[in-house]
Design an enzyme around this catalytic site. Structure first.
Site, PDB file in Angstrom:
ATOM      1  N   GLY A  46       0.842  -1.197   0.000  1.00 29.88           N
ATOM      2  CA  GLY A  46       0.000   0.000   0.000  1.00 29.88           C
ATOM      3  C   GLY A  46       0.868   1.236   0.000  1.00 29.88           C
ATOM      4  N   GLN A  51       2.790  10.092   1.778  1.00 30.94           N
ATOM      5  CA  GLN A  51       4.104   9.438   1.878  1.00 30.94           C
ATOM      6  C   GLN A  51       5.047   9.857   0.750  1.00 30.94           C
ATOM      7  OE1 GLN A  51       2.206   5.343   2.526  1.00 30.94           O
ATOM      8  NE2 GLN A  51       4.063   5.202   3.762  1.00 30.94           N
ATOM      9  N   CYS A  95       5.712  -0.135   7.715  1.00 27.74           N
ATOM     10  CA  CYS A  95       5.377   1.106   7.010  1.00 27.74           C
ATOM     11  C   CYS A  95       6.587   1.527   6.186  1.00 27.74           C
ATOM     12  CB  CYS A  95       5.024   2.200   8.024  1.00 27.74           C
ATOM     13  SG  CYS A  95       4.568   3.764   7.247  1.00 27.74           S
ATOM     14  N   LEU A  96       6.342   1.871   4.927  1.00 29.86           N
ATOM     15  CA  LEU A  96       7.457   2.268   4.056  1.00 29.86           C
ATOM     16  C   LEU A  96       8.084   3.582   4.526  1.00 29.86           C
ATOM     17  CD1 LEU A  96       5.889   1.307   0.601  1.00 29.86           C
ATOM     18  CD2 LEU A  96       7.576   0.010   1.931  1.00 29.86           C
ATOM     19  N   HIS A 137      -4.722   1.236   7.477  1.00 31.31           N
ATOM     20  CA  HIS A 137      -3.382   1.821   7.649  1.00 31.31           C
ATOM     21  C   HIS A 137      -3.215   3.009   6.677  1.00 31.31           C
ATOM     22  CE1 HIS A 137       1.183   1.212   8.119  1.00 31.31           C
ATOM     23  NE2 HIS A 137       1.105   2.000   7.067  1.00 31.31           N
ATOM     24  N   GLU A 138      -3.676   2.833   5.422  1.00 31.03           N
ATOM     25  CA  GLU A 138      -3.494   3.894   4.407  1.00 31.03           C
ATOM     26  C   GLU A 138      -4.420   5.076   4.670  1.00 31.03           C
ATOM     27  OE1 GLU A 138      -0.923   3.597   2.785  1.00 31.03           O
ATOM     28  OE2 GLU A 138      -0.602   1.449   3.042  1.00 31.03           O
ATOM     29  N   HIS A 141      -2.928   7.256   7.145  1.00 32.67           N
ATOM     30  CA  HIS A 141      -1.923   8.168   6.562  1.00 32.67           C
ATOM     31  C   HIS A 141      -2.611   9.443   6.051  1.00 32.67           C
ATOM     32  CE1 HIS A 141       1.987   6.233   6.604  1.00 32.67           C
ATOM     33  NE2 HIS A 141       1.537   5.121   6.044  1.00 32.67           N
TER      34      HIS A 141
HETATM   35  O1  K1U Z   1       1.654   2.450   3.911  1.00 23.90           O
HETATM   36  C1  K1U Z   1       2.734   1.880   3.886  1.00 23.90           C
HETATM   37  O2  K1U Z   1       3.689   2.354   4.460  1.00 23.90           O
HETATM   38  C2  K1U Z   1       2.875   0.592   3.133  1.00 23.90           C
HETATM   39  C3  K1U Z   1       2.832  -0.613   4.056  1.00 23.90           C
HETATM   40  C4  K1U Z   1       1.401  -1.097   4.141  1.00 23.90           C
HETATM   41  C5  K1U Z   1       1.052  -2.040   5.256  1.00 23.90           C
HETATM   42  C6  K1U Z   1       1.838  -3.104   5.597  1.00 23.90           C
HETATM   43  C7  K1U Z   1       1.461  -3.977   6.617  1.00 23.90           C
HETATM   44  C8  K1U Z   1       0.282  -3.781   7.264  1.00 23.90           C
HETATM   45  C9  K1U Z   1      -0.498  -2.715   6.926  1.00 23.90           C
HETATM   46  C10 K1U Z   1      -0.127  -1.855   5.909  1.00 23.90           C
HETATM   47  C11 K1U Z   1       3.728  -1.683   3.451  1.00 23.90           C
HETATM   48  O3  K1U Z   1       3.508  -2.129   2.379  1.00 23.90           O
HETATM   49  S1  K1U Z   1       5.081  -2.204   4.390  1.00 23.90           S
HETATM   50  C12 K1U Z   1       5.804  -3.503   3.390  1.00 23.90           C
HETATM   51  C13 K1U Z   1       5.041  -4.774   3.422  1.00 23.90           C
HETATM   52  O4  K1U Z   1       4.181  -4.956   4.261  1.00 23.90           O
HETATM   53  C14 K1U Z   1       5.316  -5.843   2.438  1.00 23.90           C
HETATM   54  C15 K1U Z   1       6.338  -5.739   1.538  1.00 23.90           C
HETATM   55  C16 K1U Z   1       6.572  -6.756   0.628  1.00 23.90           C
HETATM   56  C17 K1U Z   1       5.797  -7.871   0.612  1.00 23.90           C
HETATM   57  C18 K1U Z   1       4.772  -8.000   1.512  1.00 23.90           C
HETATM   58  C19 K1U Z   1       4.529  -6.982   2.435  1.00 23.90           C
HETATM   59 ZN    ZN Z   2       2.546   3.340   6.217  1.00 25.54          ZN
END
Ligand code: K1U
Ligand code: ZN
Length: 173
Positions: A46, A51, A95-96, A137-138, A141
């Protein structure tokens, strides 16, 4: 499509509520395309416009996990949660904008969301599992809220200090 840099916490833009996009313009479509490219490249499941430093209510997500399954990129403009289940779910979130930090967060297990798609159409869908966690989560944000805001102050402070150090190191490199 252009990959955009992802802001790292702490940054005031990640703590600011985003404004509605209203009419879907080519600028919004370009932003959404860039966000999908940025999300897949990261990689993530996401990404919300704040972001990438754009304070507009746009989010993208694709929670398809299986390699063999077709991708399902979703773009949600001006999303609103219209229903939440009483049942709750705990998921270890990342979270990225807070790289390499993970913590369990409890949220409603199912949510129904209304949004505008890139053709300007009204959409409504019920999400469960990882999709429900991710869309909440998004949307957080878009309201200037991070998953660490659900944690105890000490743990949140510890993560924030690690991110400050990471940003100092990146600035020096
Ligand atoms: O919003 C963001 O920062 C993105 C975040 C979203 C998220 C992850 C976990 C739970 C709720 C929301 C991410 O994508 S973090 C990376 C991640 O979860 C992932 C990366 C590669 C493969 C699978 C998952
Ligand atoms: Zn996030």
């Amino acid at each position: 499509m252009t990959k955009r840099p992802i802001l790292i916490h702490p940054d005031p833009r990640l703590k600011t509520a985003a404004t509605p996009v209203g009419e879907i313009t080519d600028e919004v479509r370009r932003l959404a395309d860039d966000m999908l490219e940025t999300m897949y490249d990261a990689p993530g499941i996401g990404l919300a416009a704040p972001q990438v430093g754009v304070l507009k209510r746009v989010l993208v997500m694709d929670c398809v996990k299986d390699e063999g399954e077709a991708p399902r990129p979703l773009v949600l403009c001006d999303p609103e949660i219209v229903w939440t289940s009483d049942a709750r779910n705990v998921y270890e979130e990342g979270c990225l904008s807070i790289p390499d930090q993970y913590a369990e967060v409890e949220r409603p297990a199912e949510v129904e969301v209304r949004w505008t798609d890139l053709e300007g159409g009204a959409r409504r869908e019920r999400f469960d599992g990882l999709w429900a966690t991710c869309v909440q989560h998004e949307i957080d944000h878009l309201d200037g809220k991070l998953f660490i805001d659900y944690l105890k102050p000490l743990k949140r402070q510890m993560i924030t200090r690690k991110m400050q150090k990471l940003k100092r190191e990146k600035a020096r490199a």
